[in-house]
Design an enzyme around this catalytic site. Structure first.
Site, PDB file in Angstrom:
ATOM      1  N   LYS A   1      -7.551  19.099 -51.085  1.00  0.00           N
ATOM      2  CA  LYS A   1      -6.305  18.167 -50.386  1.00  0.00           C
ATOM      3  C   LYS A   1      -6.547  16.865 -50.219  1.00  0.00           C
ATOM      4  O   LYS A   1      -5.970  16.003 -50.421  1.00  0.00           O
ATOM      5  CB  LYS A   1      -5.856  18.810 -49.182  1.00  0.00           C
ATOM      6  CG  LYS A   1      -5.369  20.293 -49.049  1.00  0.00           C
ATOM      7  CD  LYS A   1      -3.985  20.321 -50.150  1.00  0.00           C
ATOM      8  CE  LYS A   1      -3.354  21.752 -49.994  1.00  0.00           C
ATOM      9  NZ  LYS A   1      -2.152  21.644 -51.148  1.00  0.00           N
TER      10      LYS A   1
ATOM     11  N   TYR B   1     -11.063  23.966 -50.271  1.00  0.00           N
ATOM     12  CA  TYR B   1      -9.862  23.890 -49.822  1.00  0.00           C
ATOM     13  C   TYR B   1      -9.612  22.482 -49.285  1.00  0.00           C
ATOM     14  O   TYR B   1      -8.611  21.725 -49.760  1.00  0.00           O
ATOM     15  CB  TYR B   1      -9.469  24.945 -49.082  1.00  0.00           C
ATOM     16  CG  TYR B   1      -7.873  24.778 -48.455  1.00  0.00           C
ATOM     17  CD1 TYR B   1      -6.726  24.906 -49.341  1.00  0.00           C
ATOM     18  CD2 TYR B   1      -7.537  23.936 -47.367  1.00  0.00           C
ATOM     19  CE1 TYR B   1      -5.399  24.532 -49.181  1.00  0.00           C
ATOM     20  CE2 TYR B   1      -6.129  23.840 -46.995  1.00  0.00           C
ATOM     21  CZ  TYR B   1      -5.062  23.983 -47.442  1.00  0.00           C
ATOM     22  OH  TYR B   1      -3.971  23.905 -47.316  1.00  0.00           O
TER      23      TYR B   1
END
Length: 251
Positions: free
Chosen positions: A176, A172
């Site tokens: 980003k 994750y």
């Protein structure tokens, strides 16, 4: 932003718009007078969400959109073209956390990493590539990528900072960071065309995404506000940056 001329509503597309921060972005853009296409992987859930937001003043319409499916994305782009002929705002909001258990960098599950990147990075590329021809037809095209402060190398790399105490992530968080880099590349490519591209960090908000995280007091509406602000920038607004409630966030 009012779009091209007084007789046409500006048109916006929000991916992952049927719940959480995405739904609030849809609501706030519609509240500003835009026609908002609420992108949802499950059209039934999208229709339900759109119906809950639609009113005489708020023009909200559901569209089936799975950012991981090329055919779905192409169909959504055709729909926007046939229905409106132009797109003024694209908000790449759809994102997944993925299986946290498979994200320990020391024991990373490559399938988990691929799944997260497929939505959070490749999905953004897929949707943006499909929508750029329509954005180029707008007099004030805007792209907003919903990111996270966790993707900041500066903040994550500070051993004394808050983020350094978060569990390390091989999926994750890097997704980003990659999204932030993509934002800069799109901004550089589209600057000559007057399209402003920025990343929005909504911060920790009370959504299904943060269920179980203690001390979260901000609402999804609070988190949506920065994305809406960037989606409605004037022509003299910034491009190629990452912003939160309090201003720029370091890369």
């Amino acid at each position: 932003m009012t779009g091209d001329g007084a007789t046409r509503r500006a048109t916006a597309l929000v991916t992952g718009g049927n719940q959480g921060i995405g739904r609030e972005i849809v609501a706030q853009l519609a509240g500003r007078g835009m026609t908002v296409l609420l992108g949802a992987r499950d059209l039934g859930r999208g229709e339900e969400a759109a119906a809950g937001l639609r009113s005489r003043e708020a023009d909200v319409r559901a569209v089936q959109l799975d950012v991981t499916d090329a055919k779905s994305v192409a169909a959504a782009a055709r729909h926007v073209d046939e229905e409106f002929g132009v797109l003024d705002v694209l908000v790449n909001n759809a994102g997944i956390l993925g299986d946290v258990a498979g994200q320990d960098p020391c024991e990373a599950d490559l399938d988990v990493i691929r799944e997260v990147f497929e939505t959070n990075v490749f999905g953004v590329v897929r949707v943006t590539t499909a929508m750029i021809p329509l954005l180029l037809l707008s007099s004030a095209g805007r792209i907003v990528n919903v990111t996270s402060g966790l993707g900041s190398l500066t903040l994550m790399g500070d051993p004394a900072g808050h983020f350094a105490r978060r569990p390390p992530s091989a999926a994750y968080v890097p997704s980003k960071t990659a999204l932030n880099s993509l934002t800069v590349q799109y901004a550089n490519a589209l600057r000559p065309h007057g399209i402003l591209v920025n990343a929005a960090d909504p911060g920790l908000c009370a959504t299904a995404f943060t269920r179980g995280v203690p001390g979260v007091t901000r609402s999804a509406a609070d988190g949506a506000a920065i994305a809406v602000r960037l989606a409605t920038l004037g022509d003299d607004g910034p491009t190629g940056g990452c912003f939160g409630d309090d201003g720029p966030i370091p890369w």
